[in-house]
Motif scaffolding. Structure first.
Motif, PDB file in Angstrom:
ATOM      1  N   ASP A 137       7.490  19.325   0.800  1.00  0.00           N
ATOM      2  CA  ASP A 137       7.363  20.544   1.607  1.00  0.00           C
ATOM      3  C   ASP A 137       6.376  20.306   2.741  1.00  0.00           C
ATOM      4  N   SER A 138       5.301  19.582   2.424  1.00  0.00           N
ATOM      5  CA  SER A 138       4.295  19.217   3.411  1.00  0.00           C
ATOM      6  C   SER A 138       3.581  17.970   2.917  1.00  0.00           C
ATOM      7  N   GLY A 139       2.781  17.363   3.796  1.00  0.00           N
ATOM      8  CA  GLY A 139       2.144  16.098   3.454  1.00  0.00           C
ATOM      9  C   GLY A 139       3.097  14.935   3.683  1.00  0.00           C
ATOM     10  N   ARG A 140       2.658  13.756   3.275  1.00  0.00           N
ATOM     11  CA  ARG A 140       3.475  12.573   3.536  1.00  0.00           C
ATOM     12  C   ARG A 140       3.107  11.417   2.610  1.00  0.00           C
ATOM     13  N   VAL A 141       4.022  10.433   2.592  1.00  0.00           N
ATOM     14  CA  VAL A 141       3.785   9.163   1.919  1.00  0.00           C
ATOM     15  C   VAL A 141       3.508   8.122   2.993  1.00  0.00           C
ATOM     16  N   ILE A 142       2.384   7.436   2.886  1.00  0.00           N
ATOM     17  CA  ILE A 142       2.008   6.402   3.850  1.00  0.00           C
ATOM     18  C   ILE A 142       2.178   5.039   3.186  1.00  0.00           C
ATOM     19  N   THR A 143       2.885   4.141   3.846  1.00  0.00           N
ATOM     20  CA  THR A 143       3.067   2.804   3.283  1.00  0.00           C
ATOM     21  C   THR A 143       3.340   1.798   4.395  1.00  0.00           C
ATOM     22  N   ASN A 144       3.000   0.545   4.121  1.00  0.00           N
ATOM     23  CA  ASN A 144       3.352  -0.543   5.028  1.00  0.00           C
ATOM     24  C   ASN A 144       4.307  -1.517   4.332  1.00  0.00           C
ATOM     25  N   GLN A 145       4.931  -1.053   3.254  1.00  0.00           N
ATOM     26  CA  GLN A 145       5.833  -1.878   2.457  1.00  0.00           C
ATOM     27  C   GLN A 145       7.277  -1.392   2.591  1.00  0.00           C
ATOM     28  N   ARG A 146       8.211  -2.295   2.320  1.00  0.00           N
ATOM     29  CA  ARG A 146       9.618  -1.902   2.230  1.00  0.00           C
ATOM     30  C   ARG A 146       9.864  -1.432   0.801  1.00  0.00           C
ATOM     31  N   GLN A 171      -9.506  16.915 -17.498  1.00  0.00           N
ATOM     32  CA  GLN A 171      -9.664  17.897 -16.422  1.00  0.00           C
ATOM     33  C   GLN A 171     -10.242  17.216 -15.192  1.00  0.00           C
ATOM     34  N   GLN A 172      -9.614  17.473 -14.053  1.00  0.00           N
ATOM     35  CA  GLN A 172     -10.096  16.901 -12.800  1.00  0.00           C
ATOM     36  C   GLN A 172      -9.585  17.737 -11.657  1.00  0.00           C
ATOM     37  N   ASN A 173     -10.065  17.460 -10.476  1.00  0.00           N
ATOM     38  CA  ASN A 173      -9.594  18.145  -9.281  1.00  0.00           C
ATOM     39  C   ASN A 173      -8.124  17.852  -9.096  1.00  0.00           C
ATOM     40  N   SER A 174      -7.278  18.841  -9.155  1.00  0.00           N
ATOM     41  CA  SER A 174      -5.839  18.636  -9.077  1.00  0.00           C
ATOM     42  C   SER A 174      -5.382  18.158  -7.722  1.00  0.00           C
ATOM     43  N   LYS A 175      -6.287  18.183  -6.726  1.00  0.00           N
ATOM     44  CA  LYS A 175      -5.891  17.763  -5.389  1.00  0.00           C
ATOM     45  C   LYS A 175      -6.155  16.302  -5.131  1.00  0.00           C
ATOM     46  N   THR A 176      -6.865  15.645  -6.008  1.00  0.00           N
ATOM     47  CA  THR A 176      -7.234  14.275  -5.715  1.00  0.00           C
ATOM     48  C   THR A 176      -7.106  13.412  -6.959  1.00  0.00           C
ATOM     49  N   ALA A 177      -6.521  12.227  -6.777  1.00  0.00           N
ATOM     50  CA  ALA A 177      -6.478  11.220  -7.838  1.00  0.00           C
ATOM     51  C   ALA A 177      -6.615   9.861  -7.193  1.00  0.00           C
ATOM     52  N   SER A 178      -7.444   9.011  -7.764  1.00  0.00           N
ATOM     53  CA  SER A 178      -7.603   7.700  -7.141  1.00  0.00           C
ATOM     54  C   SER A 178      -8.000   6.700  -8.194  1.00  0.00           C
ATOM     55  N   MET A 217       0.843  -1.193   0.000  1.00  0.00           N
ATOM     56  CA  MET A 217       0.000   0.000   0.000  1.00  0.00           C
ATOM     57  C   MET A 217       0.880   1.245   0.000  1.00  0.00           C
ATOM     58  N   ILE A 218       0.610   2.155  -0.935  1.00  0.00           N
ATOM     59  CA  ILE A 218       1.266   3.460  -0.959  1.00  0.00           C
ATOM     60  C   ILE A 218       0.190   4.519  -1.134  1.00  0.00           C
ATOM     61  N   LYS A 219       0.168   5.491  -0.225  1.00  0.00           N
ATOM     62  CA  LYS A 219      -0.766   6.603  -0.332  1.00  0.00           C
ATOM     63  C   LYS A 219      -0.012   7.918  -0.235  1.00  0.00           C
ATOM     64  N   LEU A 220      -0.395   8.867  -1.072  1.00  0.00           N
ATOM     65  CA  LEU A 220       0.093  10.231  -0.963  1.00  0.00           C
ATOM     66  C   LEU A 220      -0.979  11.029  -0.244  1.00  0.00           C
ATOM     67  N   GLU A 221      -0.587  11.678   0.841  1.00  0.00           N
ATOM     68  CA  GLU A 221      -1.549  12.424   1.657  1.00  0.00           C
ATOM     69  C   GLU A 221      -1.167  13.896   1.702  1.00  0.00           C
ATOM     70  N   ASN A 222      -1.988  14.716   1.027  1.00  0.00           N
ATOM     71  CA  ASN A 222      -1.778  16.173   1.002  1.00  0.00           C
ATOM     72  C   ASN A 222      -0.337  16.541   0.641  1.00  0.00           C
ATOM     73  N   LEU A 223       0.193  15.857  -0.355  1.00  0.00           N
ATOM     74  CA  LEU A 223       1.605  15.997  -0.720  1.00  0.00           C
ATOM     75  C   LEU A 223       1.843  17.285  -1.515  1.00  0.00           C
ATOM     76  N   THR A 224       2.755  18.103  -1.021  1.00  0.00           N
ATOM     77  CA  THR A 224       3.159  19.322  -1.717  1.00  0.00           C
ATOM     78  C   THR A 224       4.677  19.319  -1.845  1.00  0.00           C
ATOM     79  N   PHE A 278      -2.122   4.326  -4.620  1.00  0.00           N
ATOM     80  CA  PHE A 278      -1.595   3.497  -5.691  1.00  0.00           C
ATOM     81  C   PHE A 278      -2.220   2.102  -5.616  1.00  0.00           C
ATOM     82  N   PRO A 279      -2.553   1.495  -6.760  1.00  0.00           N
ATOM     83  CA  PRO A 279      -3.101   0.137  -6.761  1.00  0.00           C
ATOM     84  C   PRO A 279      -2.135  -0.841  -6.095  1.00  0.00           C
TER      85      PRO A 279
END
Length: 229
Positions: free
Chosen positions: A58-67, A222-229, A1-8, A28-29
């Motif tokens: 600069d702000s936000g984070r990457v969340i993962t439980n993988q190496r 065109q889509q919300n630049s703050k969210t992708a899933s 699992m990899i998630k980008l959370e409010n990444l700037t 990410f899938p």
């Protein structure tokens, strides 16, 4: 699992601050090999470095439980006055690899890189190609859940590129890959899903072909630049 959370992420330039990503959220899938495409300057390599822990947002984070590996072929983290062997030993120590495990990694790196006696010479004396060979060999010698690959197949001769592809095929049996490349056949061969980067957007596509189509067209929907899933 990899998630980008409010990444700037932004960089200071002579023309002002260049913002690559702003408040990006994406998941990410899981269990899929992913190819990343985007125009030059879209942030592909920067995103890989952030996920690999060698650059910071600069702000936000990457969340993962993988190496997650550092980007394969990245040679910028080596200490120039130390030899190739000493650099490999240092990285092994950082990842808790000692004794017989460290000797196995050392043999794998030395055999894969094919740099001969330069393995015991200071890194500062290496050519860029030799550094990349050593870096790639070190990347694949340590086991990760997810490997990051950044244009490494563009380095070296045809034989070395074939070695890179062969080792990726072998590692794919137990791990997944996130690959940045401009070579469409390589991405189609190794990736099930794609990500297209443009103007701060992270568009996660259902297939590699969809991402390639966006890349070739030169624009994402065109889509919300703050969210992708």
């Amino acid at each position: 699992m990899i998630k980008l959370e409010n990444l700037t992420k932004s960089y200071r330039t002579p023309q002002g601050r260049n913002v690559l990503f702003k408040d990006v959220n994406a998941s990410f899938p899981e269990g899929k090999n992913i190819g990343i495409l985007g125009r030059n300057g879209a942030g592909k390599s920067t995103l890989l470095r952030i996920m690999g822990g060698i650059d910071y947002p600069d702000s936000g984070r990457v969340i993962t439980n993988q190496r997650i590996s550092w980007p394969m072929g990245l040679a910028g983290g080596f200490q120039g006055s130390m030899t190739g062997r000493e650099n490999v030993a240092f990285v092994c120590g950082l990842h808790g690899v000692w004794g017989a495990g460290q000797r196995k990694v050392m043999d794998t790196v030395q055999g894969f890189a094919e740099i001969g006696n330069y393995f015991d010479a200071p890194i500062k004396n290496y050519s860029s190609g030799m550094r990349s060979r050593l870096a790639f060999g070190l990347s694949i010698a340590i086991d990760f859940d997810i490997y990051l690959v950044d244009e490494v197949m563009s380095v070296g001769d045809a034989q070395f590129k074939n070695k890179c592809e062969a080792i990726i095929a072998e590692k794919r049996k137990t791990s997944t890959f996130i690959i940045v490349a401009h070579a469409m056949p390589l991405l189609r061969k190794n990736c099930e899903v794609g990500i297209y980067l443009e103007e701060g957007r992270v568009k996660i596509c259902k297939s590699m072909d969809e991402a390639i189509a966006l890349y070739l067209k030169g624009g994402a929907p065109q889509q919300n630049s703050k969210t992708a899933s």
